[in-house]
Design a protein around this motif. Structure first.
Motif, PDB file in Angstrom:
ATOM      1  N   GLY A   1     -11.830  -6.555  -1.879  1.00 45.65           N
ATOM      2  CA  GLY A   1     -10.505  -6.294  -2.379  1.00 45.65           C
ATOM      3  C   GLY A   1      -9.644  -5.604  -1.291  1.00 45.65           C
ATOM      4  O   GLY A   1      -8.432  -5.286  -1.793  1.00 45.65           O
TER       5      GLY A   1
ATOM      6  N   ARG B   1      -6.123  -7.282  -0.363  1.00 41.67           N
ATOM      7  CA  ARG B   1      -5.009  -7.394  -1.421  1.00 41.67           C
ATOM      8  C   ARG B   1      -4.183  -6.078  -1.346  1.00 41.67           C
ATOM      9  O   ARG B   1      -3.030  -6.112  -1.552  1.00 41.67           O
TER      10      ARG B   1
ATOM     11  N   GLU C   1      -4.317   1.801  -6.008  1.00 39.82           N
ATOM     12  CA  GLU C   1      -4.536   0.374  -6.176  1.00 39.82           C
ATOM     13  C   GLU C   1      -6.217  -0.244  -5.734  1.00 39.82           C
ATOM     14  O   GLU C   1      -6.492  -0.770  -6.399  1.00 39.82           O
TER      15      GLU C   1
ATOM     16  N   ASP D   1      -8.484  -2.388  -8.365  1.00 44.76           N
ATOM     17  CA  ASP D   1      -8.646  -3.686  -8.182  1.00 44.76           C
ATOM     18  C   ASP D   1     -10.043  -3.927  -8.581  1.00 44.76           C
ATOM     19  O   ASP D   1     -10.872  -3.372  -7.988  1.00 44.76           O
TER      20      ASP D   1
END
Ligand SMILES: C[S@@+](CC[C@H](N)C(=O)[O-])C[C@H]1O[C@@H](n2cnc3c(N)ncnc32)[C@H](O)[C@@H]1O
Length: 409
Positions: free
Chosen positions: A93, A96, A111, A115
Motif C-alpha cells: 500500500g 497508493r 492514510e 489502507d
C-alpha cells in the motif's frame, strides 16, 4: 543516562523472520530471539534448523490475523518484555499513499494506517505498541523516501513516534558492513521515550566502517573475495554436501569469516540449476558485466528493449548488485563471473553474508527466495551491534575474539 545492562539474554521478537537474516545478526550481537514468526513453511524450517526452539519460539503464523495479545499468551512471563521488536513487514500500500497532491505528513500517516493493503504494516505497529519494547527496528525499501513526491518514510516515522518512540531513519548500504553486495535498505530505528536510551540510526555509517575493519574486512568486499574459494562446479551440480577442497592460496578474510565454525571438510548447498545448451553457449560468450541486450541475436529469447538486463554476468573485482528473491525464478541476473552457469545456492548465500554453516530448506526456488529476501546477516549484526554499543554501553564486538578466530580457520 543510558541504561546499562548486558545484552546476553535480552530478547527480541523477529516478525516476518524468513530464514533468519535478522535473527542471525541480532543473535550474533548477543540478543536472543524469544519468538520468530512467518507464514512460509520452508523458510520456517530453515529458521528452526539454524536457531532451534532452544533459542525461543519459531512460529508458523499468518500475521494478518495473529495478534500480539495471542503471542503474549504463548510466551513465558520472562519473555513478555523483549528488548526489541524487529522486522520488515511486506507492504503493497505504500505506492497508493503517494498518489495525488502532496498532503501533510499527518494526513499521509493516517492514510497508511487506513489502507487495507497495509494490514501487515499495521500489525507490526500493533506488536510494537503492545510489547512496549525499548527499541524497535523496521526494514523497508529506500523507494519510500519519495513516492510520487511524497516522503512516505516520514509518515512511517510519524506513526512510530505516535506510539511513544523517537524515530529516525536512514538508507543503509550492506556494503558498509563488508557485505560483497550493493544493497540499500531503509532502516527505521525507534527508541522508546523515557527508556533512557539516546541513539539514532543516522550515525550508523561511521560505526559500520569500524565494525567492518574490526572484522578484518576491506572497504569493498568483492565477488572474488566472496566466492573464489568455493569448488568449481558445473551447471546442474547436485552433490550435497560436497568436499571443500582447499584451493592453492589462502581464502580471503571474508571467505574465512564465512567458514568460521563450520565443518572444514565440506561445503553445503553448493548446488545449481540445470541450463539448456543455448543458455550455456550464451553464457560462454559473455564477458564480466555484460547484459542481455548485448548478447548475439541468436541467443535472445526475450525482447531486449524490455529485458535489457535479464542476463548479467558478475564482475570478479566488484561487489555484486542486489541479490533479490527473483533468483527463485531464474538466476540469469547473477551469472558466475568465471564459470558458464548461474550461481549456486551457497554462492548466493555468500553474497548475502550467510555463513557456510547456515542451512536452507525447501526446493531450489524456496532456498533462493529465502536468501534474496533476507536482510544480509552481517548488516543485521552491524545494526544490532550498534544498538548494543550505544544503548547498552558495550565496546564494539565485546566478547568476540574475531582476529584470533579468523587466524585459526
Ligand atoms: C523480506 S522477507 C523477511 C526476511 C527476514 N527479515 C530475513 O532477514 O531473513 C518477508 C517475509 O514476510 C513473510 N510474510 C509475508 N506475508 C506474511 C504473513 N501474512 N504472515 C506472516 N509472514 C508473512 C514472508 O514469508 C517472508 O518470509
Amino acid at each position: 543516562m543510558a541504561q546499562r545492562a548486558t545484552p546476553e539474554g535480552r530478547g527480541f521478537l523477529d516478525l516476518f523472520c524468513g530464514a533468519g537474516g535478522i535473527s542471525w545478526g541480532w543473535s550474533r550481537a548477543g540478543f536472543r530471539p524469544v519468538a520468530s514468526l512467518d507464514s512460509d513453511v520452508p523458510a520456517l524450517r530453515s529458521h528452526e534448523w539454524n536457531f532451534g526452539d532452544a533459542h525461543g519460539l519459531t512460529l508458523k503464523r499468518d500475521l494478518s490475523t495473529f495478534t500480539p495479545q495471542e503471542l503474549g499468551g504463548l510466551l513465558p512471563a520472562s519473555d513478555r518484555t523483549p528488548f526489541a521488536v524487529v522486522g520488515g513487514p511486506p507492504c503493497q500500500g505504500w505506492s497508493r499513499a503517494g498518489r495525488g497532491k502532496i498532503r501533510s505528513i499527518r494526513g499521509v500517516a493516517t492514510e497508511l494506517l487506513n489502507d487495507p493493503r497495509n494490514q501487515l504494516y499495521r500489525r507490526f505497529l500493533e506488536y510494537v505498541e503492545h510489547f512496549e519494547a525499548p527499541v524497535c527496528v523496521m526494514e523497508n525499501v529506500p523507494g519510500m523516501l519519495s513516492i510520487e513526491g511524497v516522503n512516505i518514510a516520514q509518515a512511517v516515522a510519524k506513526n512510530i513516534e505516535d506510539l511513544g518512540y523517537t524515530c529516525t531513519y536512514q538508507v543503509v548500504n550492506a556494503r558498509w558492513f563488508g557485505v560483497p553486495q550493493d544493497r540499500e535498505r531503509l532502516i527505521f530505528l525507534g527508541v522508546r521515550r523515557g527508556s533512557g536510551f539516546d541513539f539514532d540510526i543516522t550515525r550508523i555509517r561511521s560505526f559500520a566502517g569500524r565494525f567492518r575493519r574490526r572484522l578484518g574486512l576491506g572497504s569493498g568486499t568483492t565477488v572474488r573475495d566472496a566466492i573464489a574459494d568455493l569448488p568449481p562446479i558445473e551447471h546442474g551440480a547436485s552433490e550435497d554436501p560436497m568436499i571443500y577442497h582447499r584451493k592453492v592460496g589462502r581464502p580471503s578474510g571474508y571467505a574465512r569469516l564465512m567458514r568460521q565454525g563450520c565443518n572444514p571438510k565440506q561445503v553445503t548447498d553448493h548446488v545449481t540449476r540445470v541450463h539448456n545448451e543455448q543458455d550455456l553457449e550464451a553464457f560462454s560468450t559473455m564477458s564480466e558485466g555484460m547484459l542481455y541486450v548485448d548478447l548475439d541475436a541468436r541467443f535472445k529469447r526475450y525482447r531486449d528493449d524490455i529485458f535489457k538486463d535479464k542476463y548479467r554476468r558478475l564482475y570478479w573485482e566488484r561487489p555484486s548488485w542486489t541479490v533479490t528473491a527473483h533468483l527463485a525464478k531464474d538466476g540469469y541476473s547473477h551469472i558466475h563471473p568465471g564459470q558458464s552457469r548461474t550461481l549456486s545456492i551457497r554462492e548466493a548465500a555468500r553474497l548475502q553474508s550467510f555463513p557456510d554453516d547456515f542451512r536452507f530448506f525447501g526446493n531450489i526456488g524456496d532456498r533462493f527466495r529465502q536468501i534474496g529476501n533476507a536482510v544480509p546477516p552481517l548488516m543485521a549484526w552491524g545494526i544490532a551491534e550498534y544498538i548494543r554499543c550505544h544503548g547498552l554501553g558495550r565496546d564494539l564486538l565485546h566478547g568476540h575474539e574475531i582476529g584470533r578466530e579468523l587466524k585459526a580457520v
